[in-house]
Design a protein around this motif. Structure first.
Motif, PDB file in Angstrom:
ATOM      1  N   UNK A   2      -0.540  18.126   8.422  1.00  0.00           N
ATOM      2  CA  UNK A   2       0.205  17.063   9.086  1.00  0.00           C
ATOM      3  C   UNK A   2       0.509  15.933   8.115  1.00  0.00           C
ATOM      4  N   UNK A   3       1.699  15.341   8.251  1.00  0.00           N
ATOM      5  CA  UNK A   3       2.044  14.135   7.527  1.00  0.00           C
ATOM      6  C   UNK A   3       1.889  12.932   8.442  1.00  0.00           C
ATOM      7  N   UNK A   4       1.443  11.826   7.891  1.00  0.00           N
ATOM      8  CA  UNK A   4       1.242  10.605   8.664  1.00  0.00           C
ATOM      9  C   UNK A   4       2.077   9.496   8.037  1.00  0.00           C
ATOM     10  N   UNK A  42      11.598  20.102   5.299  1.00  0.00           N
ATOM     11  CA  UNK A  42      11.196  21.480   5.558  1.00  0.00           C
ATOM     12  C   UNK A  42      10.828  21.702   7.023  1.00  0.00           C
ATOM     13  N   UNK A  43      10.987  20.691   7.853  1.00  0.00           N
ATOM     14  CA  UNK A  43      10.725  20.839   9.289  1.00  0.00           C
ATOM     15  C   UNK A  43       9.257  20.930   9.641  1.00  0.00           C
ATOM     16  N   UNK A  44       8.387  20.317   8.832  1.00  0.00           N
ATOM     17  CA  UNK A  44       6.947  20.337   9.109  1.00  0.00           C
ATOM     18  C   UNK A  44       6.566  19.182  10.035  1.00  0.00           C
ATOM     19  N   UNK A  45       5.440  19.251  10.724  1.00  0.00           N
ATOM     20  CA  UNK A  45       5.071  18.204  11.678  1.00  0.00           C
ATOM     21  C   UNK A  45       4.632  16.909  10.983  1.00  0.00           C
ATOM     22  N   UNK A  46       4.969  15.801  11.623  1.00  0.00           N
ATOM     23  CA  UNK A  46       4.534  14.494  11.132  1.00  0.00           C
ATOM     24  C   UNK A  46       4.372  13.552  12.313  1.00  0.00           C
TER      25      UNK A  46
END
Length: 400
Positions: free
Chosen positions: A5-7, A256-260
């Motif tokens: 996860x990105x914050x 890249x469409x990753x969750x954050x």
């Protein structure tokens, strides 16, 4: 443990507002910093349980001007995040700073708390161009700020630059790039100036001020791509260039469409299949968190078909690009019409196929909004044809 996860943490306060800025940022509101801090710390504590199955491997403190917020508050934020979230051992922690509000003391303190990447708003090496858009610093302050970053033993530095500024010429832009390369940053972000509605710059243009036009910006961009490649910086996104191993982990999550998860006023999130944003109002955010008022400005669950469109829009901002079976596997959609359109782009020098992946060329990046729009139209037409075929074949019920 779930997906990494990105914050993102938004600090809206600034010493002054630049004429081109459309981000949610506020000058002259330092009196609200303490209450904002209380709200942000509570927001962190209340949100963290939602991510208990995720490991945070990137943290980005942006703004606004986080360095204007003060090292004590920033330290409290980082301490709270590490206490409440599962933070990866090798987490990338980026802090945005302006040259006029960063110090060696601050950087050393925050490095001890894990800050290992600095993103500095340089914009230009020409003081006249900085004054023209009301930047609150000089180029000498950039030089001094970079020296402080190195003295603090932070080995990952990004410098932001803008081409197309008022009064900028091809010669002055090249001077900016050369002086920037002499500072030896690990990463560079080079953005074309955009005149955003409602900004002071937009009002200036409406009154007749002329800026470098699209042809000039295109020429500056293509020269920059070549020059940075010669200097050892690989382009990995439309506006971003990095030495080997220094791509921004956090920014790649967006593309890249990753969750954050975004925390703070006006912050956006894409997490758990839902995209949402907090209110774009300082007092509304503080009230929403501390007093239980309305906090969300928008919230929607994203269906797979829309995710397929986002895949095209976001991945084609990068040189990593898109790949047929990745698209088919994730979104169950036909890639053939998209491949045919990309082949047309390839003939015009706008796209290139490397192995099984497609990505835009620098010339294609300049036209990316238009080209992606054409790909989305092709995708929509293919989806409609597929749906009609299923209806005719009795696989889907017709709606009345």
């Amino acid at each position: 443990m779930g997906e990494s996860l990105g914050l993102y943490l938004h600090i809206p306060f600034c010493r002054s507002k630049c004429d081109y800025c459309d981000f949610y940022s506020l000058a002259g509101r330092d009196d609200r910093m303490d209450d904002y801090q209380k709200a942000l710390l509570r927001n962190i504590a209340e949100t963290a349980p939602l991510a208990r199955e995720n490991e945070v491997n990137s943290i980005y403190i942006g703004g606004g001007t986080p360095s204007w917020y003060g090292e004590k508050r920033l330290a409290e934020i980082l301490t709270a995040v590490k206490k409440k979230f599962h933070v990866a051992k090798g987490v990338e922690i980026t802090l945005e700073v302006n040259p006029d509000s960063v110090s060696l003391k601050m950087l050393r303190h925050l490095r001890r708390l894990g800050v290992n990447r600095i993103s500095m708003g340089m914009q230009s090496a020409c003081d006249g161009e900085l004054r023209a858009v009301h930047r609150p610093h000089t180029f000498q302050q950039v030089v001094d700020g970079v020296a402080a970053v190195r003295q603090a033993k932070i080995r990952n530095l990004n410098l932001d630059l803008i081409f197309g500024l008022p009064g900028q010429t091809e010669e002055s832009w090249r001077e900016t790039v050369e002086k920037t390369l002499a500072l030896e940053p690990e990463h560079l972000s080079c953005y074309g100036l955009t005149v955003e509605p409602g900004t002071p710059l937009a009002e200036r243009v409406e009154r007749g001020e002329r800026l470098p036009d699209d042809d000039v910006q295109s020429s500056l961009y293509l020269w920059t791509v070549d020059r940075l490649a010669q200097a050892g910086y690989d382009q990995y996104e439309i506006s971003n260039f990095a030495k080997s191993g220094y791509q921004s982990r956090h920014n790649l999550k967006y593309w890249m469409g990753r969750p954050y998860l975004g925390l703070g006023v006006a912050a956006h999130s894409d997490f758990g299949g839902c995209r949402y944003a907090y209110v774009r109002d300082l007092e509304g955010y503080i009230h929403g968190v501390l007093d239980g008022g309305e906090l969300l400005a928008e919230s929607e669950r994203i269906p797979p078909r829309e995710r397929g469109s986002e895949y095209l829009m976001l991945r084609l901002r990068t040189t990593h690009g898109i790949e047929e079976w990745e698209y088919r596997r994730e979104y169950y959609m036909n890639f053939d019409p998209i491949a045919a359109k990309l082949a047309q782009f390839e003939q015009k020098g706008w796209a290139v196929r490397a192995g099984r992946r497609w990505h835009f060329t620098p010339e294609g990046f300049l036209l990316s909004n238009r080209l992606i729009g054409e790909l989305l139209e092709v995708q929509e037409s293919a989806t409609l044809v597929n749906t009609l075929e299923k209806i005719r074949g009795g696989q889907l019920p017709e709606t009345k």
